[in-house]
Design a protein around this motif. Structure first.
Motif, PDB file in Angstrom:
ATOM      1  N   ARG A 117     -17.027  41.412  38.817  1.00  8.44           N
ATOM      2  CA  ARG A 117     -15.885  40.676  38.256  1.00  8.44           C
ATOM      3  C   ARG A 117     -16.342  39.702  37.162  1.00  8.44           C
ATOM      4  O   ARG A 117     -15.723  39.610  36.092  1.00  8.44           O
ATOM      5  CB  ARG A 117     -15.183  39.933  39.379  1.00  8.44           C
ATOM      6  CG  ARG A 117     -13.953  39.148  38.954  1.00  8.44           C
ATOM      7  CD  ARG A 117     -13.269  38.543  40.152  1.00  8.44           C
ATOM      8  NE  ARG A 117     -12.487  39.532  40.895  1.00  8.44           N
ATOM      9  CZ  ARG A 117     -12.782  39.961  42.119  1.00  8.44           C
ATOM     10  NH1 ARG A 117     -13.858  39.509  42.757  1.00  8.44           N
ATOM     11  NH2 ARG A 117     -12.018  40.860  42.708  1.00  8.44           N
ATOM     12  N   GLU A 118     -17.431  38.987  37.404  1.00  8.06           N
ATOM     13  CA  GLU A 118     -17.917  38.018  36.422  1.00  8.06           C
ATOM     14  C   GLU A 118     -18.312  38.699  35.114  1.00  8.06           C
ATOM     15  O   GLU A 118     -18.031  38.187  34.019  1.00  8.06           O
ATOM     16  CB  GLU A 118     -19.099  37.238  37.010  1.00  8.06           C
ATOM     17  CG  GLU A 118     -18.696  36.247  38.089  1.00  8.06           C
ATOM     18  CD  GLU A 118     -19.885  35.740  38.885  1.00  8.06           C
ATOM     19  OE1 GLU A 118     -21.034  36.033  38.479  1.00  8.06           O
ATOM     20  OE2 GLU A 118     -19.669  35.079  39.920  1.00  8.06           O
ATOM     21  N   GLU A 119     -18.966  39.855  35.202  1.00 11.16           N
ATOM     22  CA  GLU A 119     -19.388  40.545  33.981  1.00 11.16           C
ATOM     23  C   GLU A 119     -18.204  41.190  33.263  1.00 11.16           C
ATOM     24  O   GLU A 119     -18.200  41.284  32.037  1.00 11.16           O
ATOM     25  CB  GLU A 119     -20.470  41.580  34.308  1.00 11.16           C
ATOM     26  CG  GLU A 119     -21.802  40.963  34.713  1.00 11.16           C
ATOM     27  CD  GLU A 119     -22.386  40.064  33.635  1.00 11.16           C
ATOM     28  OE1 GLU A 119     -22.252  40.389  32.438  1.00 11.16           O
ATOM     29  OE2 GLU A 119     -22.975  39.020  33.987  1.00 11.16           O
ATOM     30  N   GLN A 120     -17.202  41.638  34.004  1.00 15.19           N
ATOM     31  CA  GLN A 120     -15.997  42.144  33.358  1.00 15.19           C
ATOM     32  C   GLN A 120     -15.275  41.014  32.618  1.00 15.19           C
ATOM     33  O   GLN A 120     -14.838  41.182  31.479  1.00 15.19           O
ATOM     34  CB  GLN A 120     -15.061  42.758  34.407  1.00 15.19           C
ATOM     35  CG  GLN A 120     -15.554  44.066  34.992  1.00 15.19           C
ATOM     36  CD  GLN A 120     -15.586  45.181  33.988  1.00 15.19           C
ATOM     37  OE1 GLN A 120     -14.558  45.666  33.521  1.00 15.19           O
ATOM     38  NE2 GLN A 120     -16.791  45.613  33.622  1.00 15.19           N
ATOM     39  N   LEU A 122     -31.210  45.850  39.994  1.00 12.29           N
ATOM     40  CA  LEU A 122     -31.279  47.299  39.855  1.00 12.29           C
ATOM     41  C   LEU A 122     -31.657  47.699  38.438  1.00 12.29           C
ATOM     42  O   LEU A 122     -31.233  47.077  37.478  1.00 12.29           O
ATOM     43  CB  LEU A 122     -29.922  47.932  40.194  1.00 12.29           C
ATOM     44  CG  LEU A 122     -29.414  47.743  41.625  1.00 12.29           C
ATOM     45  CD1 LEU A 122     -27.986  48.246  41.740  1.00 12.29           C
ATOM     46  CD2 LEU A 122     -30.311  48.471  42.620  1.00 12.29           C
ATOM     47  N   ARG A 123     -32.447  48.754  38.313  1.00 14.10           N
ATOM     48  CA  ARG A 123     -32.718  49.370  37.028  1.00 14.10           C
ATOM     49  C   ARG A 123     -31.774  50.549  36.872  1.00 14.10           C
ATOM     50  O   ARG A 123     -31.886  51.546  37.587  1.00 14.10           O
ATOM     51  CB  ARG A 123     -34.172  49.837  36.970  1.00 14.10           C
ATOM     52  CG  ARG A 123     -34.562  50.572  35.703  1.00 14.10           C
ATOM     53  CD  ARG A 123     -34.509  49.675  34.480  1.00 14.10           C
ATOM     54  NE  ARG A 123     -35.221  48.437  34.685  1.00 14.10           N
ATOM     55  CZ  ARG A 123     -36.549  48.306  34.610  1.00 14.10           C
ATOM     56  NH1 ARG A 123     -37.302  49.349  34.341  1.00 14.10           N
ATOM     57  NH2 ARG A 123     -37.127  47.149  34.795  1.00 14.10           N
ATOM     58  N   LEU A 181     -29.948  41.084  28.074  1.00 12.52           N
ATOM     59  CA  LEU A 181     -28.673  41.312  27.404  1.00 12.52           C
ATOM     60  C   LEU A 181     -27.617  40.277  27.772  1.00 12.52           C
ATOM     61  O   LEU A 181     -26.458  40.430  27.398  1.00 12.52           O
ATOM     62  CB  LEU A 181     -28.149  42.706  27.756  1.00 12.52           C
ATOM     63  CG  LEU A 181     -29.036  43.885  27.340  1.00 12.52           C
ATOM     64  CD1 LEU A 181     -28.493  45.188  27.899  1.00 12.52           C
ATOM     65  CD2 LEU A 181     -29.163  43.959  25.838  1.00 12.52           C
ATOM     66  N   SER A 182     -28.020  39.259  28.505  1.00 13.30           N
ATOM     67  CA  SER A 182     -27.026  38.314  29.024  1.00 13.30           C
ATOM     68  C   SER A 182     -26.388  37.454  27.935  1.00 13.30           C
ATOM     69  O   SER A 182     -25.342  36.847  28.162  1.00 13.30           O
ATOM     70  CB  SER A 182     -27.665  37.414  30.080  1.00 13.30           C
ATOM     71  OG  SER A 182     -28.726  36.670  29.530  1.00 13.30           O
ATOM     72  N   THR A 183     -27.001  37.402  26.746  1.00 15.18           N
ATOM     73  CA  THR A 183     -26.452  36.567  25.671  1.00 15.18           C
ATOM     74  C   THR A 183     -25.836  37.406  24.550  1.00 15.18           C
ATOM     75  O   THR A 183     -25.578  36.892  23.463  1.00 15.18           O
ATOM     76  CB  THR A 183     -27.546  35.657  25.082  1.00 15.18           C
ATOM     77  OG1 THR A 183     -28.605  36.469  24.564  1.00 15.18           O
ATOM     78  CG2 THR A 183     -28.100  34.714  26.142  1.00 15.18           C
ATOM     79  N   VAL A 184     -25.598  38.671  24.809  1.00 18.80           N
ATOM     80  CA  VAL A 184     -25.038  39.550  23.777  1.00 18.80           C
ATOM     81  C   VAL A 184     -23.641  39.078  23.380  1.00 18.80           C
ATOM     82  O   VAL A 184     -22.821  38.708  24.214  1.00 18.80           O
ATOM     83  CB  VAL A 184     -24.974  41.005  24.294  1.00 18.80           C
ATOM     84  CG1 VAL A 184     -24.122  41.867  23.366  1.00 18.80           C
ATOM     85  CG2 VAL A 184     -26.377  41.573  24.403  1.00 18.80           C
ATOM     86  N   ASP A 185     -23.399  39.095  22.063  1.00 18.41           N
ATOM     87  CA  ASP A 185     -22.073  38.772  21.531  1.00 18.41           C
ATOM     88  C   ASP A 185     -21.251  40.061  21.523  1.00 18.41           C
ATOM     89  O   ASP A 185     -21.470  40.953  20.697  1.00 18.41           O
ATOM     90  CB  ASP A 185     -22.205  38.209  20.113  1.00 18.41           C
ATOM     91  CG  ASP A 185     -20.853  37.868  19.487  1.00 18.41           C
ATOM     92  OD1 ASP A 185     -19.811  38.066  20.149  1.00 18.41           O
ATOM     93  OD2 ASP A 185     -20.841  37.424  18.325  1.00 18.41           O
ATOM     94  N   LEU A 241     -24.893  47.415  32.002  1.00 15.83           N
ATOM     95  CA  LEU A 241     -26.331  47.147  32.112  1.00 15.83           C
ATOM     96  C   LEU A 241     -26.574  45.751  32.681  1.00 15.83           C
ATOM     97  O   LEU A 241     -27.456  45.550  33.535  1.00 15.83           O
ATOM     98  CB  LEU A 241     -27.002  47.298  30.751  1.00 15.83           C
ATOM     99  CG  LEU A 241     -27.044  48.708  30.162  1.00 15.83           C
ATOM    100  CD1 LEU A 241     -27.653  48.680  28.768  1.00 15.83           C
ATOM    101  CD2 LEU A 241     -27.819  49.662  31.056  1.00 15.83           C
ATOM    102  N   ASN A 242     -25.806  44.759  32.212  1.00 18.87           N
ATOM    103  CA  ASN A 242     -25.932  43.399  32.744  1.00 18.87           C
ATOM    104  C   ASN A 242     -25.570  43.345  34.220  1.00 18.87           C
ATOM    105  O   ASN A 242     -26.232  42.668  35.023  1.00 18.87           O
ATOM    106  CB  ASN A 242     -25.021  42.444  31.971  1.00 18.87           C
ATOM    107  CG  ASN A 242     -25.575  42.069  30.623  1.00 18.87           C
ATOM    108  OD1 ASN A 242     -26.781  42.106  30.398  1.00 18.87           O
ATOM    109  ND2 ASN A 242     -24.702  41.722  29.693  1.00 18.87           N
ATOM    110  N   THR A 243     -24.495  44.033  34.600  1.00 21.74           N
ATOM    111  CA  THR A 243     -24.020  44.013  35.984  1.00 21.74           C
ATOM    112  C   THR A 243     -25.100  44.507  36.927  1.00 21.74           C
ATOM    113  O   THR A 243     -25.424  43.856  37.933  1.00 21.74           O
ATOM    114  CB  THR A 243     -22.761  44.895  36.123  1.00 21.74           C
ATOM    115  OG1 THR A 243     -21.724  44.365  35.294  1.00 21.74           O
ATOM    116  CG2 THR A 243     -22.287  44.950  37.560  1.00 21.74           C
ATOM    117  N   PHE A 244     -25.675  45.645  36.624  1.00 23.66           N
ATOM    118  CA  PHE A 244     -26.661  46.225  37.524  1.00 23.66           C
ATOM    119  C   PHE A 244     -27.962  45.422  37.526  1.00 23.66           C
ATOM    120  O   PHE A 244     -28.604  45.266  38.570  1.00 23.66           O
ATOM    121  CB  PHE A 244     -26.918  47.682  37.143  1.00 23.66           C
ATOM    122  CG  PHE A 244     -25.664  48.524  37.162  1.00 23.66           C
ATOM    123  CD1 PHE A 244     -24.780  48.440  38.221  1.00 23.66           C
ATOM    124  CD2 PHE A 244     -25.348  49.371  36.110  1.00 23.66           C
ATOM    125  CE1 PHE A 244     -23.607  49.196  38.245  1.00 23.66           C
ATOM    126  CE2 PHE A 244     -24.191  50.128  36.126  1.00 23.66           C
ATOM    127  CZ  PHE A 244     -23.319  50.044  37.200  1.00 23.66           C
TER     128      PHE A 244
END
Length: 438
Positions: free
Chosen positions: A58-61, A190-191, A233-237, A182-185
């Motif tokens: 939910r947070e990544e969505q 997880l890879r 990838l956590s800071t991707v715009d 990718l961020n979620t997993f």
């Protein structure tokens, strides 16, 4: 939570019907119980993990700009007739007739329903782009449900649906979800490797499935060694079109395929950098253009005044299936090894001698401090043998174990164990508290 008051029905032996590691351990650790073929009740410990997995999804969505709603599990057959999928979907769809002879179905997916909802609300190009998602139970009547939650009939799923004015916008929405996945997993330890995939009954011409590498996974996976390097990838715009295209393009240029989809040319190009593992599918994304919007009459007024048919995509993550995938990827011969982010409790506090007043007092005091510090703790205060307590804690796989016993108290220390690596150290109760809190 005191274990003496908790509901945790663990098993010493694996049930005969369990064939894969995750199914065996989910039953043994008291996470689930089967109530019918391919249908499971989620027991308290399993429900805690399921909720944490769903929270990360939910947070990544939300961060990717998707908007949450909740659609019902039952759908009208008429919606599916509008899209032309009702008769084509197959026997996996559970069809129901209500008391008024209206044809209904237990939703296996929600493309039709979300298209109808958006169709009734959107009027102008100003209403786009939008991506809507929910986390809801689904049902697919598998002919042979097996492997526990990995191939059950009822499952919890996150599905998102994007609406854009044109193909370029839709592909940008697709790329946003690609990176969000990718961020979620990664947050779950997880890879996950995205692989080009068939679109199947969903339709469209662009699709990726996300495979988690797991030694006991269901499929053979072949991939380029570059996939073994994790990216930040956590800071991707997500609004940076060119940046997102570069990231997604970079991730998809290196060879990756399941066994049945191996491409000889790509495999040869990988050369000595080709790797093989086992894997579990945990997510699937699709771009399908106007397949549903066109069939169901979704139109909006364009910038120039004419009507436009929005382009759509859909994006699924198997939330309940992820629990099985995490266990397949993270376990040992003693039980589950939960990544910190999804563990049901952070700490297992073990009182070795519940009948010893000094041990009980010290354990109670540390439990109170852990609770006050916001550290989720499962406190084994049962009048049981120490060996049984250790076996239970190793089986359920909490990240940390703190052990309090008479010998340690004489020295003024407790034992702190890290479940993942098995490292142990003796330190004061306050220092143990500080370490697990950090």
């Amino acid at each position: 939570m005191r274990l003496s008051r908790y509901f945790l029905p663990v098993m010493k032996e694996s049930p005969a019907e369990a064939q894969i590691v995750s199914h065996k351990l989910m039953l043994r650790a008291g996470l689930v119980r089967q109530t019918a073929a391919g249908i499971y009740a989620w027991l308290p410990l399993g429900q805690r993990v399921l909720r944490k997995i769903a929270d990360i999804v939910r947070e990544e969505q939300d961060r990717a700009g998707a908007i949450e709603l909740l659609m019902p599990t039952l759908q009208s057959a008429e919606l599916w007739r509008e899209s032309g999928r009702y008769d084509a979907y197959g026997p996996e769809m559970l069809r129901i007739t209500d008391r008024h002879d209206r044809e209904m179905l237990y939703g296996p997916t929600n493309e039709e329903m979300i298209t109808a909802i958006f169709r009734d609300a959107a009027r102008s190009y100003r209403d786009l782009p939008r991506t809507l998602y929910h986390i809801q139970w689904k049902f697919r009547d598998e002919v042979r449900p097996r492997f526990g939650v990995m191939r059950g009939r009822e499952f919890l799923m996150k599905d998102a649906y994007s609406f854009d004015l044109d193909e370029a916008g839709a592909r940008h929405s697709y790329n946003r979800m690609f990176v969000a996945y990718l961020n979620t997993f990664a947050r779950m330890g997880l890879r996950a490797i995205p692989m080009q995939a068939d679109t199947g009954p969903i339709g469209g011409d662009l699709s990726h499935e996300f495979i988690v590498l797991a030694p006991t996974g269901e499929s053979d996976v072949f991939y380029h060694a570059n996939w073994e390097q994790a990216a930040e990838l956590s800071t991707v715009d997500f609004d940076d079109v060119a940046g997102l295209e570069a990231i997604v393009g970079g991730y998809t240029k290196d060879y990756a395929a399941t066994d049945e989809k191996r491409d000889a040319a790509a495999e040869a190009a990988a050369g000595d950098l080709l790797r093989q593992s086992r894997g579990v599918e945990v997510g699937h994304i699709f771009y399908f253009g106007t397949k549903y919007s066109g069939a169901m009459g979704l139109k909006v007024q364009g910038p120039g005044g004419g009507e436009l048919v929005p382009h759509m995509g859909s994006y699924g993550i198997g939330v309940s299936r992820l629990m099985g995938a995490i266990i397949e990827a993270s376990h040992d011969d003693k039980g589950i090894v939960w990544p910190d982010a999804v563990a049901p409790f952070a700490v297992g506090l073990i009182n070795m001698r519940a009948d010893d007043p000094a041990c009980a007092a010290a354990a109670d005091a540390l439990y109170a401090k852990l609770t006050a510090a916001g550290v989720e703790t499962l406190y084994d205060d049962r009048d049981e043998r120490g060996g049984a307590k250790f076996a239970t804690m190793d089986l359920i796989g909490l990240p940390w174990q703190i052990v309090i016993g008479p010998k340690g108290l004489e020295k003024g220390v407790v034992e702190l164990k890290r479940r993942a690596g098995g490292e142990r150290e003796e330190l004061s109760a306050d220092d143990a508290l500080a370490k697990v809190s950090a």
